[in-house]
Design a protein around this motif. Structure first.
Motif, PDB file in Angstrom:
ATOM      1  N   ALA A  67      -0.004 -12.547  -2.224  1.00  0.00           N
ATOM      2  CA  ALA A  67       1.277 -11.889  -2.477  1.00  0.00           C
ATOM      3  C   ALA A  67       1.886 -11.595  -1.119  1.00  0.00           C
TER       4      ALA A  67
ATOM      5  N   ALA B  61       0.158  -9.292 -16.782  1.00  0.00           N
ATOM      6  CA  ALA B  61       0.296  -9.312 -15.325  1.00  0.00           C
ATOM      7  C   ALA B  61       1.599  -8.652 -14.896  1.00  0.00           C
TER       8      ALA B  61
ATOM      9  N   ALA C 221       1.894  -5.203 -12.621  1.00  0.00           N
ATOM     10  CA  ALA C 221       2.656  -5.206 -11.369  1.00  0.00           C
ATOM     11  C   ALA C 221       3.843  -4.249 -11.418  1.00  0.00           C
TER      12      ALA C 221
ATOM     13  N   ARG D 125       8.815  -8.577  -4.880  1.00  0.00           N
ATOM     14  CA  ARG D 125       7.439  -8.222  -4.517  1.00  0.00           C
ATOM     15  C   ARG D 125       6.570  -8.083  -5.763  1.00  0.00           C
ATOM     16  N   ARG D 126       7.131  -7.506  -6.799  1.00  0.00           N
ATOM     17  CA  ARG D 126       6.344  -7.296  -8.028  1.00  0.00           C
ATOM     18  C   ARG D 126       6.013  -8.631  -8.704  1.00  0.00           C
TER      19      ARG D 126
ATOM     20  N   LEU E 125       3.114  -9.885  -6.835  1.00  0.00           N
ATOM     21  CA  LEU E 125       1.889  -9.174  -7.219  1.00  0.00           C
ATOM     22  C   LEU E 125       1.384  -9.632  -8.575  1.00  0.00           C
ATOM     23  N   ALA E 126       2.299  -9.816  -9.527  1.00  0.00           N
ATOM     24  CA  ALA E 126       1.897 -10.287 -10.855  1.00  0.00           C
ATOM     25  C   ALA E 126       1.274 -11.678 -10.776  1.00  0.00           C
TER      26      ALA E 126
ATOM     27  N   TRP F 139      -2.212 -11.315  -9.349  1.00  0.00           N
ATOM     28  CA  TRP F 139      -3.151 -10.747 -10.324  1.00  0.00           C
ATOM     29  C   TRP F 139      -3.564 -11.808 -11.341  1.00  0.00           C
TER      30      TRP F 139
ATOM     31  N   PRO G  87       2.578  -5.087   0.578  1.00  0.00           N
ATOM     32  CA  PRO G  87       2.919  -5.047  -0.849  1.00  0.00           C
ATOM     33  C   PRO G  87       3.845  -3.900  -1.241  1.00  0.00           C
TER      34      PRO G  87
ATOM     35  N   VAL H  84       2.520   1.290  -7.184  1.00  0.00           N
ATOM     36  CA  VAL H  84       1.748   0.130  -6.739  1.00  0.00           C
ATOM     37  C   VAL H  84       0.376   0.567  -6.237  1.00  0.00           C
TER      38      VAL H  84
ATOM     39  N   ARG I 274      -1.960   1.106  -9.007  1.00  0.00           N
ATOM     40  CA  ARG I 274      -2.414  -0.115  -9.690  1.00  0.00           C
ATOM     41  C   ARG I 274      -3.280  -0.994  -8.792  1.00  0.00           C
TER      42      ARG I 274
ATOM     43  N   LEU J 298      -5.660  -4.517  -9.551  1.00  0.00           N
ATOM     44  CA  LEU J 298      -5.441  -5.812  -8.919  1.00  0.00           C
ATOM     45  C   LEU J 298      -6.679  -6.280  -8.157  1.00  0.00           C
TER      46      LEU J 298
END
Length: 535
Positions: A406, A436, A440, A470-471, A474-475, A478, A490, A502, A505, A509
């Motif tokens: 990411a 996911a 995120a 960014r999300r 991240l998704a 993941w 991140p 974040v 979470r 992740l």
């Protein structure tokens, strides 16, 4: 490289060249039929249909040979371009980090420069093969009918060859300069289009347009220089071809009339004179065709020289095929990175424990992103070593297949949000993609859009904020079942509440993975199991 290309396309070259030679044989048959048919006209009751058949047969041979040679040359060029593009793509993918050309130059190499080889291999080389045999065939046929005419034509070939050689040497250099200018223009244009938002943001439209315009004018100047030499060579070719045919016509005419001012050991009759006069222009036809395709050769050779630099340049080893199934420990042992014309980053030594979260903390420019990039082969290892489990990066180059990433600017492709999340795992069920997105923190953004995960994006992700991009990254990370997770800033572009979410979470992740995260955030680093501080 040239030897490899010829080896890949040698059989079509031989066949296409022989077909062009068959066109010369058809010319001999046509001229012979014409001469014999005219010679038989005064003879009452003489059968003339065999000579008419020879004329028609010669014309059909010529038409069929030219058509088949052109088609076969196109097949050869298509085979070559496919052969070359496959190797160019492999070479581009294996370019060592820090040595890749600009995007525009790579696009020009794969598209324009490969396409420039078309005329060289489709037309020039088969014609070059034929130009060594067809004139000999025609001169032999002429010599049988009139040795003196054959000597006249051979004498006229000497200044013709000299003019062609001089014009060719000048045209070669002009073509190289033109191709360099064209490649520069292509690269400049593509890179400026790619960076258009930045250009517009800094109101640099006029300056960048002036650069593109200057490059375009340079291409125009060099193109005109190439055309000048092409015109000179064509004018020289036509002059000596016309002169030699005129000399043959004068000789044949005076020989038939018995008015030659000097003795010759032959006396022509009408069929022989007509035969050699009809074949005289055919002697130069292969060379005229070759001259017409000479510019294709110059472009092709200039392109081949540039492409050879890509194909024969330094290449990195193939990425590791070793499967990394469990979360490995990652050891940096005096590892250093140096980008071209950049400062040395490192050396750095630390260990990221297996299955733990390691934060790399430091100011901008300290090399956090470069250290992460070492693991995926996107940064050059200048010194030291990095071990992923027992795999040294200097040997395997990259463990990208075992990495979920990411980054600061997640790559987006035209398609839905769900499609972009699933890029790292294209077979993921819709339910896992939705999960996911939820992990995120994308749910609030999706609720604001009518189509949710089905919302279509362009390649720039228009309509998304920096935090939403960014999300999505991240998704995607993941969702990919990789034992190594790399997170580059991140929580950048996020407000305090989003950053807190974040951080909350992060453990979800990181579950079952070795995590390396680069960050400025002390709050995020505090959640890590291990912290490495860079100066």
């Amino acid at each position: 490289m040239k030897a490899q290309l010829k080896e890949a396309t040698a059989p079509p070259l031989a066949f296409a060249g022989l077909l062009w030679v068959a066109d010369g044989a058809g010319a001999v048959a046509f001229a012979l039929g014409l001469a014999l048919a005219v010679g038989a006209l005064p003879a009452a009751g003489a059968a003339q249909w065999p000579w008419y058949a020879l004329i028609v047969g010669g014309a059909l041979i010529r038409a069929g040979a030219v058509f088949a040679a052109s088609r076969l040359g196109a097949v050869r060029a298509r085979r070559l371009k496919r052969f070359l593009r496959e190797r160019l793509m492999r070479a581009a993918l294996r370019t060592p980090p820090g040595q890749a050309a600009s995007l525009g130059e790579r696009v020009a190499a794969v598209v324009d420069e490969v396409e420039a080889l078309d005329g060289w291999f489709a037309r020039f080389e088969p014609l070059g093969f034929a130009s060594r045999l067809t004139p000999v065939l025609i001169l032999g046929a002429i010599a049988v009918a009139s040795p003196i005419v054959a000597l006249i034509l051979i004498g006229a070939l000497v200044p013709f060859a000299l003019v062609m050689a001089l014009a060719g040497m000048a045209a070669a250099e002009a073509s190289r300069r033109q191709f360099d200018a064209l490649a520069h223009l292509s690269g400049l244009f593509v890179d400026r289009v790619r960076a258009l938002p930045v250009v517009l943001a800094f109101q640099a439209e006029q300056a960048e347009a002036a650069k593109v315009e200057g490059a375009a004018r340079g291409v125009a100047r060099r193109t005109l220089a190439v055309l000048k030499f092409a015109f000179l060579s064509s004018a020289g070719l036509e002059f000596f071809a016309a002169l030699s045919v005129a000399l043959v016509a004068v000789y044949c005419g005076f020989n038939l009339l018995g008015l030659l001012p000097f003795p010759v050991p032959e006396q022509l009759d009408l069929p022989r004179a007509l035969f050699v006069l009809a074949l005289a222009p055919e002697l130069y036809l292969p060379l005229r065709r070759l001259a017409a395709a000479y510019h294709d050769k110059q472009l092709g050779q200039a392109a081949a020289e540039r492409l050879a630099g890509v194909l024969d340049g330094p290449s990195a080893p193939e990425p590791s095929s070793a499967a990394i199934e469990a979360a490995p420990a990652i050891r940096f042992e005096g590892a250093a990175v140096r980008h071209p014309e950049g400062p040395l980053i490192g050396p750095v030594s630390f260990t990221a424990p297996a299955g733990a979260v390691t934060a790399i903390l430091g100011p901008s420019g300290s090399g956090k992103t470069s250290l992460l990039s070492l693991l995926v082969g996107a940064a050059p290892l200048a010194d030291g070593e990095v071990f992923v489990g027992e795999h040294p990066i200097s040997k395997v180059r990259s463990v990208a297949r075992s990495v979920a990433w990411a980054g600061q600017t997640p790559a987006l492709a035209p398609g839905s949000i769900a499609y972009n999340i699933g890029l790292g795992r294209t077979d993921a069920p819709p339910g896992e993609v939705a999960q996911a997105a939820r992990l995120a923190g994308l749910e609030p953004a999706l609720h604001q859009r009518t189509d949710g995960l089905a919302t279509e994006l362009d390649e720039r992700g228009s309509g998304l904020s920096g935090g939403e991009r960014r999300r999505i990254g991240l998704a995607r990370a993941w969702l990919k079942p990789a034992p190594i997770l790399l997170l580059d800033e991140p929580t950048a572009d996020l407000d305090e509440a989003a950053e807190h979410e974040v951080i909350a979470r992060l453990r979800d992740l990181a579950k079952g993975r070795t995590v390396l995260l680069a960050t400025h955030s002390e709050r995020l680093a505090a959640q890590a199991d291990h912290v490495v501080r860079l100066a």
